[in-house]
Motif scaffolding. Structure first.
Motif, PDB file in Angstrom:
ATOM      1  N   THR A  20      51.407  34.157  40.271  1.00 10.69           N
ATOM      2  CA  THR A  20      52.580  33.279  40.344  1.00 10.69           C
ATOM      3  C   THR A  20      52.242  31.796  40.217  1.00 10.69           C
ATOM      4  OG1 THR A  20      52.446  33.130  42.757  1.00 10.69           O
ATOM      5  CG2 THR A  20      53.835  34.891  41.856  1.00 10.69           C
ATOM      6  N   LEU A  21      50.940  31.444  40.216  1.00  9.11           N
ATOM      7  CA  LEU A  21      50.576  30.019  40.119  1.00  9.11           C
ATOM      8  C   LEU A  21      49.864  29.693  38.817  1.00  9.11           C
ATOM      9  CD1 LEU A  21      49.273  29.267  43.757  1.00  9.11           C
ATOM     10  CD2 LEU A  21      51.590  29.000  42.835  1.00  9.11           C
ATOM     11  N   GLY A  22      49.313  30.692  38.147  1.00 12.36           N
ATOM     12  CA  GLY A  22      48.576  30.453  36.915  1.00 12.36           C
ATOM     13  C   GLY A  22      47.778  31.704  36.565  1.00 12.36           C
ATOM     14  N   ILE A  23      47.053  31.631  35.436  1.00 11.78           N
ATOM     15  CA  ILE A  23      46.238  32.787  35.020  1.00 11.78           C
ATOM     16  C   ILE A  23      44.782  32.490  35.357  1.00 11.78           C
ATOM     17  CG2 ILE A  23      45.519  34.264  33.107  1.00 11.78           C
ATOM     18  CD1 ILE A  23      48.109  33.729  31.740  1.00 11.78           C
ATOM     19  N   ILE A  24      44.190  33.308  36.201  1.00 15.29           N
ATOM     20  CA  ILE A  24      42.775  33.143  36.555  1.00 15.29           C
ATOM     21  C   ILE A  24      41.966  33.590  35.336  1.00 15.29           C
ATOM     22  CG2 ILE A  24      40.930  33.991  38.072  1.00 15.29           C
ATOM     23  CD1 ILE A  24      43.340  34.494  40.131  1.00 15.29           C
ATOM     24  N   THR A  25      41.034  32.732  34.889  1.00 14.88           N
ATOM     25  CA  THR A  25      40.261  33.090  33.684  1.00 14.88           C
ATOM     26  C   THR A  25      38.785  33.360  33.997  1.00 14.88           C
ATOM     27  OG1 THR A  25      40.137  30.703  33.282  1.00 14.88           O
ATOM     28  CG2 THR A  25      41.765  31.945  31.997  1.00 14.88           C
ATOM     29  N   ALA A  26      38.285  32.802  35.098  1.00 13.46           N
ATOM     30  CA  ALA A  26      36.891  33.082  35.481  1.00 13.46           C
ATOM     31  C   ALA A  26      36.727  32.802  36.969  1.00 13.46           C
ATOM     32  CB  ALA A  26      35.923  32.205  34.677  1.00 13.46           C
ATOM     33  N   VAL A  27      35.715  33.420  37.570  1.00 15.74           N
ATOM     34  CA  VAL A  27      35.461  33.207  39.003  1.00 15.74           C
ATOM     35  C   VAL A  27      33.968  33.164  39.278  1.00 15.74           C
ATOM     36  CG1 VAL A  27      37.579  34.178  39.972  1.00 15.74           C
ATOM     37  CG2 VAL A  27      35.724  35.702  39.452  1.00 15.74           C
ATOM     38  N   VAL A  28      33.606  32.432  40.326  1.00 19.71           N
ATOM     39  CA  VAL A  28      32.230  32.479  40.833  1.00 19.71           C
ATOM     40  C   VAL A  28      32.257  33.373  42.071  1.00 19.71           C
ATOM     41  CG1 VAL A  28      30.279  31.179  41.747  1.00 19.71           C
ATOM     42  CG2 VAL A  28      31.784  30.126  40.052  1.00 19.71           C
ATOM     43  N   LEU A  29      31.445  34.441  42.023  1.00 21.77           N
ATOM     44  CA  LEU A  29      31.431  35.417  43.115  1.00 21.77           C
ATOM     45  C   LEU A  29      30.182  35.254  43.959  1.00 21.77           C
ATOM     46  CD1 LEU A  29      32.387  38.532  40.968  1.00 21.77           C
ATOM     47  CD2 LEU A  29      33.919  37.188  42.427  1.00 21.77           C
ATOM     48  N   LYS A  30      30.320  35.553  45.248  1.00 21.86           N
ATOM     49  CA  LYS A  30      29.143  35.559  46.137  1.00 21.86           C
ATOM     50  C   LYS A  30      28.407  36.880  45.987  1.00 21.86           C
ATOM     51  CE  LYS A  30      31.012  33.262  50.195  1.00 21.86           C
ATOM     52  NZ  LYS A  30      31.451  33.541  51.555  1.00 21.86           N
ATOM     53  N   LEU A  31      27.092  36.820  45.949  1.00 21.89           N
ATOM     54  CA  LEU A  31      26.289  38.049  45.939  1.00 21.89           C
ATOM     55  C   LEU A  31      25.535  38.167  47.261  1.00 21.89           C
ATOM     56  CD1 LEU A  31      24.849  37.871  42.312  1.00 21.89           C
ATOM     57  CD2 LEU A  31      26.858  39.139  43.115  1.00 21.89           C
ATOM     58  N   TYR A  32      25.142  39.377  47.572  1.00 20.05           N
ATOM     59  CA  TYR A  32      24.441  39.666  48.834  1.00 20.05           C
ATOM     60  C   TYR A  32      23.160  40.432  48.517  1.00 20.05           C
ATOM     61  CZ  TYR A  32      28.591  38.126  51.220  1.00 20.05           C
ATOM     62  OH  TYR A  32      29.612  37.344  51.687  1.00 20.05           O
ATOM     63  N   PRO A  33      22.226  40.475  49.474  1.00 15.29           N
ATOM     64  CA  PRO A  33      21.020  41.277  49.230  1.00 15.29           C
ATOM     65  C   PRO A  33      21.390  42.729  48.969  1.00 15.29           C
ATOM     66  CG  PRO A  33      20.806  39.949  51.223  1.00 15.29           C
ATOM     67  CD  PRO A  33      22.230  39.807  50.768  1.00 15.29           C
ATOM     68  N   LYS A  34      20.681  43.345  48.031  1.00 12.96           N
ATOM     69  CA  LYS A  34      20.982  44.750  47.716  1.00 12.96           C
ATOM     70  C   LYS A  34      20.370  45.634  48.806  1.00 12.96           C
ATOM     71  CE  LYS A  34      19.903  48.068  44.072  1.00 12.96           C
ATOM     72  NZ  LYS A  34      19.276  48.159  42.757  1.00 12.96           N
ATOM     73  N   PRO A  35      21.171  46.529  49.389  1.00  5.73           N
ATOM     74  CA  PRO A  35      20.603  47.416  50.408  1.00  5.73           C
ATOM     75  C   PRO A  35      19.592  48.366  49.782  1.00  5.73           C
ATOM     76  CG  PRO A  35      23.009  47.507  50.386  1.00  5.73           C
ATOM     77  CD  PRO A  35      22.596  46.765  49.168  1.00  5.73           C
ATOM     78  N   HIS A  36      18.492  48.604  50.481  1.00  2.00           N
ATOM     79  CA  HIS A  36      17.502  49.558  49.969  1.00  2.00           C
ATOM     80  C   HIS A  36      17.520  50.851  50.770  1.00  2.00           C
ATOM     81  CE1 HIS A  36      16.169  46.798  46.979  1.00  2.00           C
ATOM     82  NE2 HIS A  36      16.085  45.842  47.901  1.00  2.00           N
ATOM     83  N   SER A  37      18.187  50.837  51.906  1.00  4.86           N
ATOM     84  CA  SER A  37      18.430  52.089  52.636  1.00  4.86           C
ATOM     85  C   SER A  37      19.935  52.195  52.790  1.00  4.86           C
ATOM     86  CB  SER A  37      17.814  52.052  54.031  1.00  4.86           C
ATOM     87  OG  SER A  37      16.464  51.727  53.961  1.00  4.86           O
ATOM     88  N   GLN A  38      20.448  53.370  52.514  1.00  7.43           N
ATOM     89  CA  GLN A  38      21.911  53.547  52.529  1.00  7.43           C
ATOM     90  C   GLN A  38      22.218  54.970  52.976  1.00  7.43           C
ATOM     91  OE1 GLN A  38      23.552  51.916  49.085  1.00  7.43           O
ATOM     92  NE2 GLN A  38      25.637  52.598  49.464  1.00  7.43           N
ATOM     93  N   LEU A  39      23.027  55.113  54.007  1.00  6.74           N
ATOM     94  CA  LEU A  39      23.333  56.460  54.498  1.00  6.74           C
ATOM     95  C   LEU A  39      24.827  56.615  54.690  1.00  6.74           C
ATOM     96  CD1 LEU A  39      20.531  56.513  57.134  1.00  6.74           C
ATOM     97  CD2 LEU A  39      20.707  58.161  55.270  1.00  6.74           C
ATOM     98  N   THR A  40      25.308  57.816  54.369  1.00 14.16           N
ATOM     99  CA  THR A  40      26.729  58.115  54.551  1.00 14.16           C
ATOM    100  C   THR A  40      26.847  59.254  55.541  1.00 14.16           C
ATOM    101  OG1 THR A  40      27.339  57.393  52.357  1.00 14.16           O
ATOM    102  CG2 THR A  40      28.777  59.021  53.373  1.00 14.16           C
ATOM    103  N   ALA A  41      27.801  59.122  56.462  1.00 14.23           N
ATOM    104  CA  ALA A  41      28.041  60.210  57.411  1.00 14.23           C
ATOM    105  C   ALA A  41      29.530  60.513  57.468  1.00 14.23           C
ATOM    106  CB  ALA A  41      27.548  59.817  58.800  1.00 14.23           C
ATOM    107  N   LEU A  42      29.837  61.763  57.822  1.00 13.26           N
ATOM    108  CA  LEU A  42      31.224  62.158  58.059  1.00 13.26           C
ATOM    109  C   LEU A  42      31.271  62.714  59.481  1.00 13.26           C
ATOM    110  CD1 LEU A  42      34.062  62.625  56.724  1.00 13.26           C
ATOM    111  CD2 LEU A  42      33.307  64.968  56.324  1.00 13.26           C
TER     112      LEU A  42
END
Ligand code: FAD
Ligand code: MLT
Ligand code: ZN
Length: 481
Positions: A213-235
């Protein structure tokens, strides 16, 4: 508001010719059949009409397109992946708008691993951005069920949330800079890569969540974070939502910020997803009233994370907070568990006419919210089914109401049912100090509810901001207000 031109066929053709000169003949659609997928939302709740659909390739082309449309006095509707929940990317049915799709603007302009930033064009698909970040040993954390088709411009415009907000925040927390084309065709270059900049109002925050509603976004600068090297999923299987909060609280005390996702789902939603996706298997032995989908990540390599999670879950089982739990043994099992979580929307739609509320309440109020909504909907609308899924750690619960197709055979009957369900959910939300839209936005679905529930002073300021940027009301008419 937009003056609604061009009203004649001649004026429309003149406008389309000018647009073709800017973006090339092949990048303007005007035939009804070709425009179809840009005129209907994916839930098929809204159908609009447009003079055309245009696909610019650069910020300068967007600026020229906007100038030409502004001169013609027609509405401009930005559209990304068209995965939005509230009809925000669909033009109104009057046919006096141009749909502008930045999908061809899909370049990663820069990645700066030392600054932990990435500058990308608005048409980049979210999943592509995640992959490019990972290839550079970084994480871009936004994660949604629609990540294979939504675009970063749409994510910014809707202030998207998703499953990793608990640790990394919504889109509002992930953007450092924005470039946008304003409704008069001027280009605003706000592509700051700074984490600290205390020079007055933070204009980019106005564009985040502005829904075109204010304009067309054409590009953005995004924040990056350290990539996780251990990752676990639980249910985990849980008996009620108070216990789900106890589990979240325990995991956070013991594992801290390593908890990146903590999502909940009711049994009937879980069963619905499995019924609609026969290839998915229930990883637990017995049915449970509630499920928690948990992800923990760490940058440290090794078994420490697994040991800590196992210990926490074992203690939770021992004390009766959870009744069962499984930790995915490998990435394929983890992906299968997350597929259950990410398949809810399609399963809900397939099971009847569905509406999904997008409520947030203080995290501590979630059990009360769900108990009150469940009782009130069962009393008022006994033939509907109510499902619950959401981001418990953010206090953001989606109450999904499915209206059976045979009982709700006419549009009027369905509309009455939707109004009754909305009134119940809204009343309880407001009483508990919540918001009627946590992450999906307002679009065209929630315009009335915004006016009803947002304090008048805030509406007045929002209108003043809209008038300041877009005095002629040509940007995405009929959305938000
Ligand atoms: P669109 O739908 O194309 O547009 C959305 C709004 O943004 C419109 O108002 C449009 O005008 C505006 N817009 C788009 N691009 C631009 C631009 N470049 N400049 C200015 N305005 C623009 N959302 C969540 O928050 N959390 C979830 O967990 C989630 N899960 C989903 C799961 C599924 C299966 C689906 C289909 C959707 C889900 N969504 C979720 C909703 C949706 O994916 C998000 O709102 C997403 O951010 C929309 O991006 P898009 O590119 O599709 O935008
Ligand atoms: C989700 O969290 O899965 C979504 O926001 C989708 C929905 O509400 O259907
Ligand atoms: Zn959600």
């Amino acid at each position: 508001m937009s003056s609604g031109e061009p009203r004649s066929q001649d004026a429309a053709e003149r406008l389309l010719r000018k647009l073709k000169e800017i973006v090339g003949d092949n990048h303007v659609l005007a035939a009804e059949a070709h425009m179809e997928k840009h005129l209907v939302d994916w839930r098929r709740r809204y159908r609009g009409a447009a003079v055309g659909v245009v696909f610019p390739r650069s910020t300068e082309e967007v600026a020229s397109v906007v100038k030409v449309c502004a001169d013609a006095g027609i509405g401009i509707v930005p559209q990304g992946g068209n995965t939005g929940m509230c009809g925000g990317a669909i033009p109104s049915p009057d046919g006096h708008s141009m749909v502008v799709c930045p999908g061809r603007m899909n370049r990663v302009r820069e990645i700066d691993p030392t600054n932990n930033t990435m500058t990308v064009e608005a048409g980049c698909i979210l999943a592509t951005i995640q992959e490019v970040a990972a290839d550079n040993d970084r994480l871009f954390p936004l994660s949604l069920g629609s990540e294979g088709s939504c675009q970063i411009g749409g994510n910014v415009a809707t202030n998207a949330g998703g499953t990793a907000v608990l640790r990394y925040g919504p889109m509002r927390d992930l953007v450092l800079g924005i470039e946008a084309v304003l409704p008069d065709g001027r280009i605003w270059n706000g592509l700051s890569r700074l984490r600290k900049d205390n020079t007055g109002y933070d204009l980019k925050q106005l564009f985040i969540g502005s829904e075109g509603t204010l304009g067309i976004i054409t590009a953005v600068v995004l924040k990056l974070y350290p990539k996780p090297h251990s990752q676990l999923t639980a249910l985990a299987a849980i008996l009620d939502l108070d216990l789900a909060l106890a589990l979240l609280s325990r995991l956070r005390s013991e594992l801290g910020d390593r908890i990146s996702n903590f999502e909940i789902m009711s049994r009937n939603e879980f069963a619905l997803v499995l019924a609609h996706n026969p290839e998915l298997v229930d990883p637990l032995d017995a049915a449970s009233p509630w499920y928690a989908f948990i992800e923990v990540t760490d940058t440290i390599v090794g078994d420490d994370l697994a040991a800590a999670l196992e210990e926490s879950l074992a203690a939770a089982l021992e004390s009766g907070i959870a009744t069962d739990a499984v930790i995915a043994a490998n990435l394929a099992q983890a992906a299968a568990i997350w597929r259950i979580r990410h398949s809810v929307t399609e399963a809900n739609i397939a099971s009847g006419f569905s509406i999904s509320h997008d409520t947030s309440v203080p995290v501590s109020q979630v059990p009360t919210f769900v108990a009150q909504v469940d009782a009130a909907i069962a009393a008022a609308l006994p033939e509907v089914s109510t499902y619950y899924v959401g981001h418990l750690g953010d206090g953001n619960i989606h109450v999904v109401v499915v209206f059976p197709r045979d009982t709700y055979a006419t549009q009027d009957h369905f509309d009455d049912g939707v109004r009754a369900a909305n009134a119940i959910v809204d009343r309880i939300t407001v009483a508990l100090g919540g918001s009627i839209s946590a992450e999906h936005g307002i679009g065209q679905s929630n315009v009335g509810r915004l006016l009803q529930f947002k304090p008048p002073l805030e509406i007045e300021f929002m209108r003043s901001i809209k008038d300041l940027f877009d005095p002629r009301g040509i940007m995405n008419p009929g959305k938000l207000f």
